[in-house]
Structure formats: C-alpha cells, structure tokens
Design a protein around this motif. Sequence first.
Motif, PDB file in Angstrom:
ATOM      1  N   ILE A  26       0.859  -1.174   0.000  1.00 12.30           N
ATOM      2  CA  ILE A  26       0.000   0.000   0.000  1.00 12.30           C
ATOM      3  C   ILE A  26       0.901   1.231   0.000  1.00 12.30           C
ATOM      4  CG2 ILE A  26      -1.916  -1.107   1.166  1.00 12.30           C
ATOM      5  CD1 ILE A  26      -0.858   0.175   3.781  1.00 12.30           C
ATOM      6  N   GLY A  27       0.344   2.393  -0.335  1.00 10.55           N
ATOM      7  CA  GLY A  27       1.161   3.592  -0.344  1.00 10.55           C
ATOM      8  C   GLY A  27       0.337   4.844  -0.528  1.00 10.55           C
ATOM      9  N   ASP A  87       3.690  10.944  -8.108  1.00 10.05           N
ATOM     10  CA  ASP A  87       4.714  10.748  -7.094  1.00 10.05           C
ATOM     11  C   ASP A  87       4.190   9.716  -6.100  1.00 10.05           C
ATOM     12  OD1 ASP A  87       6.291  12.605  -8.327  1.00 10.05           O
ATOM     13  OD2 ASP A  87       5.795  14.221  -6.948  1.00 10.05           O
ATOM     14  N   ILE A  88       4.985   8.699  -5.823  1.00 12.16           N
ATOM     15  CA  ILE A  88       4.538   7.575  -5.005  1.00 12.16           C
ATOM     16  C   ILE A  88       5.536   7.286  -3.899  1.00 12.16           C
ATOM     17  CG2 ILE A  88       4.171   5.058  -5.013  1.00 12.16           C
ATOM     18  CD1 ILE A  88       3.069   5.354  -7.838  1.00 12.16           C
ATOM     19  N   VAL A  89       5.016   7.052  -2.717  1.00 11.72           N
ATOM     20  CA  VAL A  89       5.774   6.488  -1.610  1.00 11.72           C
ATOM     21  C   VAL A  89       4.957   5.291  -1.125  1.00 11.72           C
ATOM     22  CG1 VAL A  89       4.778   7.985   0.170  1.00 11.72           C
ATOM     23  CG2 VAL A  89       7.026   7.007   0.514  1.00 11.72           C
ATOM     24  N   TYR A  90       5.649   4.164  -0.868  1.00  8.95           N
ATOM     25  CA  TYR A  90       4.908   2.971  -0.455  1.00  8.95           C
ATOM     26  C   TYR A  90       5.602   2.290   0.711  1.00  8.95           C
ATOM     27  CZ  TYR A  90       8.375   0.238  -3.072  1.00  8.95           C
ATOM     28  OH  TYR A  90       9.550  -0.318  -3.516  1.00  8.95           O
ATOM     29  N   THR A  91       4.842   1.518   1.434  1.00  2.00           N
ATOM     30  CA  THR A  91       5.381   0.774   2.556  1.00  2.00           C
ATOM     31  C   THR A  91       5.735  -0.634   2.101  1.00  2.00           C
ATOM     32  OG1 THR A  91       4.966  -0.008   4.791  1.00  2.00           O
ATOM     33  CG2 THR A  91       3.077   0.090   3.333  1.00  2.00           C
ATOM     34  N   SER A  92       6.604  -1.274   2.836  1.00  3.76           N
ATOM     35  CA  SER A  92       6.993  -2.635   2.469  1.00  3.76           C
ATOM     36  C   SER A  92       5.947  -3.661   2.890  1.00  3.76           C
ATOM     37  CB  SER A  92       8.346  -2.982   3.102  1.00  3.76           C
ATOM     38  OG  SER A  92       8.266  -2.853   4.501  1.00  3.76           O
ATOM     39  N   TRP A  93       4.957  -3.239   3.660  1.00  7.06           N
ATOM     40  CA  TRP A  93       3.923  -4.164   4.107  1.00  7.06           C
ATOM     41  C   TRP A  93       3.118  -4.663   2.914  1.00  7.06           C
ATOM     42  CZ3 TRP A  93      -1.540  -3.722   4.193  1.00  7.06           C
ATOM     43  CH2 TRP A  93      -2.169  -4.763   4.860  1.00  7.06           C
ATOM     44  N   GLN A  94       2.944  -5.977   2.823  1.00  2.40           N
ATOM     45  CA  GLN A  94       2.188  -6.594   1.732  1.00  2.40           C
ATOM     46  C   GLN A  94       0.735  -6.741   2.152  1.00  2.40           C
ATOM     47  OE1 GLN A  94       3.387  -7.693  -1.382  1.00  2.40           O
ATOM     48  NE2 GLN A  94       5.231  -6.601  -0.832  1.00  2.40           N
ATOM     49  N   GLY A  95      -0.160  -6.037   1.516  1.00  2.00           N
ATOM     50  CA  GLY A  95      -1.572  -6.093   1.846  1.00  2.00           C
ATOM     51  C   GLY A  95      -2.281  -7.198   1.112  1.00  2.00           C
ATOM     52  N   SER A  96      -2.005  -8.446   1.457  1.00  5.73           N
ATOM     53  CA  SER A  96      -2.600  -9.546   0.711  1.00  5.73           C
ATOM     54  C   SER A  96      -3.777 -10.190   1.431  1.00  5.73           C
ATOM     55  CB  SER A  96      -1.534 -10.601   0.406  1.00  5.73           C
ATOM     56  OG  SER A  96      -1.007 -11.092   1.612  1.00  5.73           O
ATOM     57  N   THR A  97      -4.179  -9.654   2.578  1.00  4.30           N
ATOM     58  CA  THR A  97      -5.357 -10.143   3.284  1.00  4.30           C
ATOM     59  C   THR A  97      -6.251  -8.953   3.603  1.00  4.30           C
ATOM     60  OG1 THR A  97      -4.244  -9.955   5.405  1.00  4.30           O
ATOM     61  CG2 THR A  97      -4.078 -12.080   4.298  1.00  4.30           C
ATOM     62  N   TYR A 109      -3.231  22.674  -3.719  1.00  5.30           N
ATOM     63  CA  TYR A 109      -3.579  23.243  -5.018  1.00  5.30           C
ATOM     64  C   TYR A 109      -5.073  23.093  -5.284  1.00  5.30           C
ATOM     65  CZ  TYR A 109       1.410  23.529  -6.266  1.00  5.30           C
ATOM     66  OH  TYR A 109       2.751  23.830  -6.319  1.00  5.30           O
ATOM     67  N   ARG A 110      -5.607  23.847  -6.268  1.00  6.62           N
ATOM     68  CA  ARG A 110      -7.056  23.872  -6.428  1.00  6.62           C
ATOM     69  C   ARG A 110      -7.618  23.354  -7.743  1.00  6.62           C
ATOM     70  NH1 ARG A 110      -7.327  30.176  -5.884  1.00  6.62           N
ATOM     71  NH2 ARG A 110      -5.767  30.665  -7.420  1.00  6.62           N
ATOM     72  N   ALA A 111      -6.811  23.034  -8.726  1.00  5.35           N
ATOM     73  CA  ALA A 111      -7.351  22.566 -10.009  1.00  5.35           C
ATOM     74  C   ALA A 111      -7.761  21.091  -9.928  1.00  5.35           C
ATOM     75  CB  ALA A 111      -6.311  22.755 -11.116  1.00  5.35           C
ATOM     76  N   SER A 112      -8.657  20.682 -10.798  1.00  4.81           N
ATOM     77  CA  SER A 112      -9.180  19.313 -10.774  1.00  4.81           C
ATOM     78  C   SER A 112      -8.112  18.268 -11.054  1.00  4.81           C
ATOM     79  CB  SER A 112     -10.336  19.163 -11.767  1.00  4.81           C
ATOM     80  OG  SER A 112      -9.875  19.398 -13.086  1.00  4.81           O
ATOM     81  N   GLY A 113      -7.045  18.634 -11.743  1.00  2.00           N
ATOM     82  CA  GLY A 113      -5.970  17.693 -12.037  1.00  2.00           C
ATOM     83  C   GLY A 113      -4.980  17.508 -10.900  1.00  2.00           C
ATOM     84  N   ASN A 114      -5.074  18.356  -9.869  1.00  2.77           N
ATOM     85  CA  ASN A 114      -4.215  18.252  -8.694  1.00  2.77           C
ATOM     86  C   ASN A 114      -4.880  17.291  -7.709  1.00  2.77           C
ATOM     87  OD1 ASN A 114      -4.098  21.706  -9.150  1.00  2.77           O
ATOM     88  ND2 ASN A 114      -2.391  20.377  -9.636  1.00  2.77           N
ATOM     89  N   ARG A 115      -4.383  16.051  -7.659  1.00  5.07           N
ATOM     90  CA  ARG A 115      -5.055  15.028  -6.853  1.00  5.07           C
ATOM     91  C   ARG A 115      -4.096  14.409  -5.843  1.00  5.07           C
ATOM     92  NH1 ARG A 115      -7.089  11.393 -11.574  1.00  5.07           N
ATOM     93  NH2 ARG A 115      -4.910  11.736 -12.076  1.00  5.07           N
ATOM     94  N   ILE A 116      -4.677  13.851  -4.803  1.00  8.38           N
ATOM     95  CA  ILE A 116      -3.923  13.246  -3.717  1.00  8.38           C
ATOM     96  C   ILE A 116      -4.685  12.011  -3.270  1.00  8.38           C
ATOM     97  CG2 ILE A 116      -5.072  14.738  -2.027  1.00  8.38           C
ATOM     98  CD1 ILE A 116      -2.489  14.809  -0.446  1.00  8.38           C
ATOM     99  N   GLY A 117      -3.961  10.945  -2.859  1.00  6.37           N
ATOM    100  CA  GLY A 117      -4.692   9.760  -2.442  1.00  6.37           C
ATOM    101  C   GLY A 117      -3.832   8.601  -1.987  1.00  6.37           C
ATOM    102  N   LEU A 118      -4.468   7.428  -1.959  1.00  2.00           N
ATOM    103  CA  LEU A 118      -3.859   6.172  -1.530  1.00  2.00           C
ATOM    104  C   LEU A 118      -3.663   5.256  -2.726  1.00  2.00           C
ATOM    105  CD1 LEU A 118      -6.215   5.441   1.500  1.00  2.00           C
ATOM    106  CD2 LEU A 118      -3.847   6.219   1.643  1.00  2.00           C
ATOM    107  N   ILE A 119      -2.617   4.440  -2.675  1.00  4.27           N
ATOM    108  CA  ILE A 119      -2.455   3.384  -3.680  1.00  4.27           C
ATOM    109  C   ILE A 119      -2.490   2.047  -2.962  1.00  4.27           C
ATOM    110  CG2 ILE A 119      -1.157   4.809  -5.295  1.00  4.27           C
ATOM    111  CD1 ILE A 119       1.370   3.259  -4.437  1.00  4.27           C
TER     112      ILE A 119
END
Length: 177
Positions: A26-27, A87-97, A109-119
């Motif tokens: 996850i990240g 831009d991605i930062v991820y943890t070494s934890w494997q989310g397989s369950t 930022y305020r434009a619709s293309g400026n997004r933030i979230g989880l992977i």
Amino acid sequence: MNRIGVSVNGTPVFTNLERNHLRGPIGLVTNWTPGRFDDVWFSHQGFSRTETFDRQDPTKPPYWFAARGTWDAEGGVLNDRTVAANDIVYTSWQGSTNYTVTARMLNPYRASGNRIGLIFGYDPATGNYYEVVFAPTGQAALNKFIQGQLTQVATSTHSALGTNVWFNVELARRGPN
C-alpha cells in the motif's frame, strides 16, 4: 473476489467495488500537487500500525520507499516536495489479506488535475497499482495504472474536499487472496 470501500471523513464514497489482483504494498500518491499526509494507519487481522513521521526519515526502510518524487517529513507530516504526474511512496507491508488503511491528507492546489490519495496493490517491479485519488473540486476517482496506462474504474463526489483542507480517507479491503 476482493471488495473495497472508500470513505472520506466517515462518509462512503465508493462501496463494495469488486477488484481482482490486489496483492502488493500500500502507499500514497500525488498527481501534480505537493501533497501532505498525516496519521497514516493500517490494520490487518487484528494488528494495528500507525506511521509517525517526526522521528525517522519516512523514505527509508523499513518504513517507506519513495518510488517517485521527493518526500520528506517536517513537523510530523509526510510531504511530497515535487509536482509531477504520479509521485509515489509505499510501505513494504504486503496487503494480501483483509485490511484497512486510513490517512489524513491535504492538497494545497485547487485545479481538478491536482489530486492526492492512496495506492494499493502496488508492484514495485512493474509500477502497476490501483489508486483512489481526490481533487479539491470534490471529485473522487478509483483508477488502475497498468503498463503505463491510467484507466478510470469508478468516480464519485464528496463535499468535504477542497483546497488547503485536511480530510480523512479510509480504504477497506475485504476478500480472499
């Protein structure tokens, strides 16, 4: 079949979506914004882990790996200092369950293309992943990034999103491996 749900500030945005092949770390992700993250927490099979960013370098093992972007910790907040496509930062934890991931996020930022979230389901070898991202305009999207192609899977809206507004995101995955 794996099922995922996503909530913003406790209100469901995506519910009971089916996704296969969600193995992998996850990240966090930003798209064209220097996003900020705080109180990143995940739980699986009864174990909880909170990531704090004020005592260690969040981009060094065993905590986080910066796949793309320039990440640092300042004042207990994880910051992406670059403004790039993904831009991605991820943890070494494997989310397989079954697991739940929560994070407090801010998009300056305020434009619709400026997004933030989880992977989730990130594969460091191929760069493939799923993302749930939020724009300050109130748009939310569940996307998959496979073989360099970003494909939108689902969209929704939420009123809690905005420019320079901290909001809480929870991603819950339920289902067999």
